[in-house]
Design an enzyme around this catalytic site. Structure first.
Site, short mmCIF file in Angstrom:
data_model
loop_
_atom_site.label_atom_id
_atom_site.label_comp_id
_atom_site.label_asym_id
_atom_site.label_seq_id
_atom_site.Cartn_x
_atom_site.Cartn_y
_atom_site.Cartn_z
CE LYS A 262 4.22 3.97 -0.77
NZ LYS A 262 2.77 2.96 -0.85
CG ASP A 267 2.19 4.33 3.98
OD1 ASP A 267 0.92 5.73 4.26
OD2 ASP A 267 2.06 3.88 3.88
CE LYS A 274 0.82 2.27 6.72
NZ LYS A 274 0.43 0.98 6.19
CG ASP A 285 5.77 3.24 1.94
OD1 ASP A 285 5.90 2.48 1.21
OD2 ASP A 285 4.55 3.96 1.92
CG ASP A 344 -2.12 3.07 5.38
OD1 ASP A 344 -1.35 3.58 4.88
OD2 ASP A 344 -2.23 1.63 5.68
CD GLU A 346 0.48 4.81 1.34
OE1 GLU A 346 -0.26 5.09 1.28
OE2 GLU A 346 1.76 4.82 1.12
NE ARG A 348 -3.64 0.91 -3.94
CZ ARG A 348 -4.15 -0.21 -3.27
NH1 ARG A 348 -5.14 -1.05 -3.39
NH2 ARG A 348 -3.30 -0.97 -2.05
#
Ligand code: BES
Ligand code: ZN
Ligand code: ZN
Length: 497
Positions: A262, A267, A274, A285, A344, A346, A348
């Site tokens: 990833k 993020d 968030k 991230d 959020d 994102e 996956r």
């Protein structure tokens, strides 16, 4: 810095570094006391050989640097001890040091190759400087980065065997430090393009292939989920494909491993934004991508007998008027449609495209993805282990064991089909979140499983709690390069079968 290996038993070096365990055996310390002409009881007063404890002694015209390595030390703990010495005491290290391993001071539970690799790895890692963006750059005076520094490792094992451990410890450290820089970089200096450049440069330097798709090619290829996450961002996404194959004439027989990481460079959460408290940490991230990068580089530099494909979908997760919205239904590379419940979730989404692309184009024997995927994994294991998921017991067992060997721990959680219920959508093939704050790490794994096209040897590691962590070497949390040593260790088990 030069590292030499010597089989000589001479102990007259001016600066002698001696690791000592506190396992109840006082013979090694007695030997040192005798060499220095000091009373053993006096040393014991001040030095307990706890992990990371450092004690300097002068005697016989020599300086003895005693380094405690504690007891029941594993690989990571050992490395940490040497790294602490190198980091905190660098001004006391000279340009010529002998590391003595023949005082009976390396307990039989630790092999000499392990301690050599850990010593080299830790000593070099200790020279890492995190303050890259400070306006007043002080010269790095660490002796171990100076060319004329010589470390001599005194050991009774075969020179070529010891040299292999030196090489491994050194290469790992160099790549880990380059990965630290990448993960620690703030999001205004670390765009998806920077990740692509890192891969291209590494591929050129270490002779493995790197292909990078820009936004236009990503559109043409149909990586729709990656594009959806990128929709609210001013900077374009990239899709990075790396391939390393050992140059053996039996290359057909090489185990083929697909790694997907990833690469979210920041993020914000998107419209499901968030809270601000810890948002600054979301520059890390891309810890999964970093693990894949580092593993590719180390494997290529060590010329490991494997065939590796690494895929990193990379974008940030930003918000503007174009950003993907909760309830949007998006397409994906696999052809499956996804209802976005929470923007959020994102990671996956971009992994869905990375995994589907990997399986379709490369059919790896083993498929492994790494991602800083869920807060749920952090709540489950804290900062001490990653969450491991797999549809293959043997693969899970091997990764778990490699975690134990390297101290990069992972612990398995289930992926029973009952959890699939949570991802059923009324309007699309699947939704990206159940909408309930339950079993988050498992739900994410189940979502990913939808995109592996029935691959039967797949593992997913949720490294949200361990990629960016407290360290002895920074005031705030910082990069750990988690996953690289674990995967490099795992490849060993693949080729030994
Ligand atoms: N990048 C985060 C996960 C994360 C959390 C990494 C803490 C490192 C430390 C991920 O994209 C995320 O936001 N996950 C959400 C998913 C949820 C909305 C389904 C989470 O875990 O809260
Ligand atoms: Zn997120
Ligand atoms: Zn994320």
């Amino acid at each position: 810095m030069k590292i030499i290996i010597s089989n000589s038993q001479k102990t007259d070096s001016k600066h002698l570094l001696i690791p000592i365990a506190n396992n109840g055996d006082d013979a090694p310390l007695k030997a040192v006391a005798q060499l220095a002409g000091i009373d053993h009881a006096d040393i014991v007063q001040d030095f307990k050989a706890e992990a990371g404890e450092v004690h300097m002694l002068y005697g016989n015209g020599q300086r003895f640097i005693l380094l405690g390595i504690g007891h029941k030390t594993n690989n990571t703990e050992l490395t940490r001890c040497f790294r602490i010495l190198s980091h905190k005491y660098h001004h006391k290290l000279s340009r010529e040091i002998t590391i003595g391993l023949d005082f009976g001071n390396v307990p039989s539970s630790i092999s000499k190759t392990t301690i050599i690799e850990a010593a080299v790895n830790g000593l070099i890692l200790g020279s890492y400087k995190i303050g890259k963006y400070k306006s007043q750059q002080k010269e790095n005076t660490h002796p171990l980065i100076k060319e004329d520094t010589v470390i001599s490792i005194q050991t009774d094992i075969a020179q070529d065997v010891a040299a292999e451990s030196v090489k491994k410890g050194r290469i790992l450290a160099e790549t880990q430090m380059s990965i630290f820089d990448l993960v620690n970089a703030p999001s205004n200096k670390k765009f998806p393009e920077v990740l692509a450049d890192w891969a291209i440069k590494s591929g050129q330097a270490y002779n493995y292939s790197v292909k990078v798709m820009d936004k236009e090619e990503i559109i043409a290829t149909g990586l729709h989920a990656l594009l959806a996450v990128n929709q609210g961002s001013p900077t374009p996404p990239y899709f990075i494909i790396m391939e390393y194959r050992h140059a053996s004439h039996r290359s057909q027989a090489l185990p083929k491993v697909g790694l997907v990481g990833k690469g979210v460079t920041f993020d914000t959460g998107g419209l499901s934004i968030k809270p601000s408290g810890n948002m600054h940490m979301m520059k890390s991230d891309m810890g999964g991508a970093a693990a894949v990068f580092g593993t590719m580089e180390v494997a290529a530099r060590l010329q490991l007998p494997v065939h590796l494909i690494g895929i990193v979908p990379t974008t940030d997760n930003s918000v503007d008027a174009h950003a993907v919205k909760p309830s949007d239904v998006i397409d994906s590379y696999s052809g499956k449609t996804i209802e976005v419940i929470d923007t959020d979730a994102e990671g996956r989404l971009i992994l869905a495209d990375g995994l589907a692309y990997m399986v379709k184009h490369y059919q790896p024997d083993v498929l492994i993805d790494l991602a800083t995927l869920t807060g749920s994994a952090v709540r489950t294991f804290g900062y001490h282990a990653g969450a491991l998921f797999s549809n293959d017991d043997k693969l899970a067992q091997q990764l778990h064991l490699s975690g134990e060997h390297t101290g990069e721990r992972v612990w398995r959680l289930p992926i029973w089909d009952i959890y699939k219920e949570d991802l059923k959508s009324d309007v699309a093939d699947v939704r990206n979140f159940s909408g309930r704050p339950l079993a988050g790490a498992i739900g994410a794994a189940k979502f990913l499983e939808t995109f592996i096209a029935g691959h039967t040897q797949w593992a997913h590691m949720d490294i949200a709690g361990v990629a960016f962590n407290d360290t002895d070497f920074s005031m705030q949390k910082s990069a750990t390069a988690f996953g690289i040593r674990l995967l490099i260790d795992y490849f060993k088990t693949l080729t030994e079968q």
